[in-house]
Enzyme design. Structure first.
Site: not given
Ligand code: ZN
Length: 469
Positions: A274-275, A325, A329, A416
């Site tokens: 993620d991210d 995603h 955020h 991540h």
């Molecule tokens: Zn995230």
């Protein structure tokens, strides 16, 4: 009068030699020679930490120099002899140097030798011995050596002992080490990767020191030799899994198991990141995935994709799945349905534009989902069943341990691709998963969406292959 002097001298020599050849086995430090200006102490005590190890200390205090030497002893002849030789050589060289200088420095020159235990078991000892020469608290020279000893056979372990014959291990490790060293923070801070590679390649035998810690091989490099000023040494680590092609089946690093891939018994997990995309970490993760020929799912953040579209392109080009995603955020549960739609759409369009692929899945930030989110998002919502908490520990061993203790067939694992420690952890996690017989696939493959797209239900929340609602 002369006779008395000679007798005293003989006695003194006698005491000194006696203490040089065998140890004082009590628990107190004993003064063995005393003049007004110099004192020599020697003691050997059982190590409080490592049962079966003794620590020998020799301390000399003179007006021009002093030294403190601590050495691990094992009551094994070959080891103890080597330690004695090392200590003696270091002290002799130091005294010679100190006596040669003899300048009118106020502060005496000081030698310190101490050791660090990396492994100690009934079978095995791995130790780093560190030497430093300083004056007035200012270090002038620092050196180290590494020693690995098989307590069963009573022999030292040499580097080639670990590897299969004809495996070309030396060449392979030299290459692998270079690519790890380039990523070392001390190297990154001081040199370009081109400059570093040049320095590294100019050294004839870069690998000189190794240590063993659990199932890891540690290589130590002399930083100065590689043109790094800010530290004395550079340490890199290999798991036994990374070296499986070249390691012998059974070594002090443990046994290399063959992957247990029995037909019909395949187990699957999906790794998710993620991210990102992140300008360096995503690349590192892609490299590891490539090395093991694994596919993963990257839940991309729109704002980061906008900053690093070239990274996103590579993720797509290497066959990984790209999920949404969101753009920025947000807590989706705290914004309106309209805002949710806008945010997701913005990320969708950007990703599609860069990669040519429309993200088929959404991972809600923080995993927060409610009725509004479900109604707003026209994709399956992907949560997870195994949380590595990589952002919290930022420790490769802790991340690896989470996977080792928790993983089960059908898991979706969350990590991540923004944390360098996660990339390091992946080097441990991936080969281990393979060894346990897991196939590493994308989320859509795990959930069967790739084979049967109609299975993918918009607004449904998926945790693992078997758990959804
Ligand atoms: Zn995230």
């Amino acid at each position: 009068m002369k006779k008395i002097y000679i007798i005293v001298l003989i006695l003194l020599i006698g005491i000194l030699t006696a203490c040089g050849t065998h140890s004082v086995n009590d628990n107190s430090e004993r003064k063995i020679s005393g003049k007004t200006k110099s004192i020599l102490y020697s003691s050997t005590v059982a190590s409080s930490e490592y049962s079966g190890m003794n620590v020998e200390s020799i301390r000399f205090q003179g007006s021009e120099y002093f030294y403190t030497v601590k050495m691990p002893k094992l009551n094994r002849e070959s080891w103890d002899k080597e330690m004695e030789r090392l200590g003696k050589t270091a002290i002799d060289d130091f005294i010679k140097e100190a006596e040669e200088i003899r300048d009118n420095q106020k502060e005496p020159l000081e030698l310190q030798i101490d050791f660090q235990v990396y492994s100690f078991s009934e079978q095995f000892l791995s130790v780093k011995i560190e030497q430093s020469v300083s004056r007035g608290g200012e270090v002038q020279k620092k050196t180290f050596s590494t020693h690995n000893f098989d307590r069963n056979s009573g022999e030292f372990i040499k580097f080639p002992d670990l590897f299969k014959e004809g495996s070309n291990f030396h060449e392979k490790l030299t290459k692998l080490s270079c690519s790890k060293l380039v990523k070392h923070p001390a190297v990154k801070a001081e040199l370009s990767s081109e400059q570093f590679k040049k320095n590294y390649e100019s050294i004839k035998e870069p690998i000189k020191h190794f240590l063993i810690k659990n199932d890891r091989l540690i290589l130590l490099f002399d930083a100065g030799e590689l043109g790094i000023q800010s530290s004395d040494e550079l340490e890199i680590t290999f798991s036994k899994y990374e070296l499986r092609d070249v390691l012998k089946k059974k070594t002090v690093l443990g046994t290399i198991e063959e992957p247990s891939n029995k037909p019909g018994e395949n187990k699957y997990v999906a790794l998710t990141f993620d991210d990102g995309p992140h300008e360096t970490v995503t690349y590192e993760i892609l490299d590891v995935l490539k090395k093991y020929d694994a596919r993963a799912t990257f839940f991309v953040l729109g704002v980061h994709a906008e900053d690093h579209p070239e990274v996103l392109k590579r993720v797509a080009a290497e066959g990984h799945e790209i999920g949404n995603h969101t753009w920025g955020h947000p807590y989706l549960t705290e914004i309106s349905q309209e805002k949710i739609k806008q945010d997701v759409k913005k990320a969708d369009e950007f990703i599609l534009n860069i990669t040519g692929q429309m993200p088929g899945l959404l991972r809600p930030p923080y995993g927060h989902v409610n009725e509004t989110v479900i109604a707003a998002v026209n994709k399956p919502l992907i949560k997870w069943s195994l949380d590595t908490r990589d952002w919290e520990s930022q420790n490769p061993d802790a991340i690896f341990e989470k996977v080792q203790t928790k993983v089960k067939d059908g898991d979706i694992i969350i990590m991540h691709d923004t944390l360098p420690t996660t990339a390091e952890a992946l080097e441990l996690v991936l080969p281990w998963l393979y060894e346990q017989g897991y196939q590493v696939v994308t989320v859509s493959e795990l959930l069967g969406f790739s084979a049967n797209p109609e299975l993918a239900q918009a607004g449904k929340v998926y945790y693992s292959r078997t758990h959804s609602n």
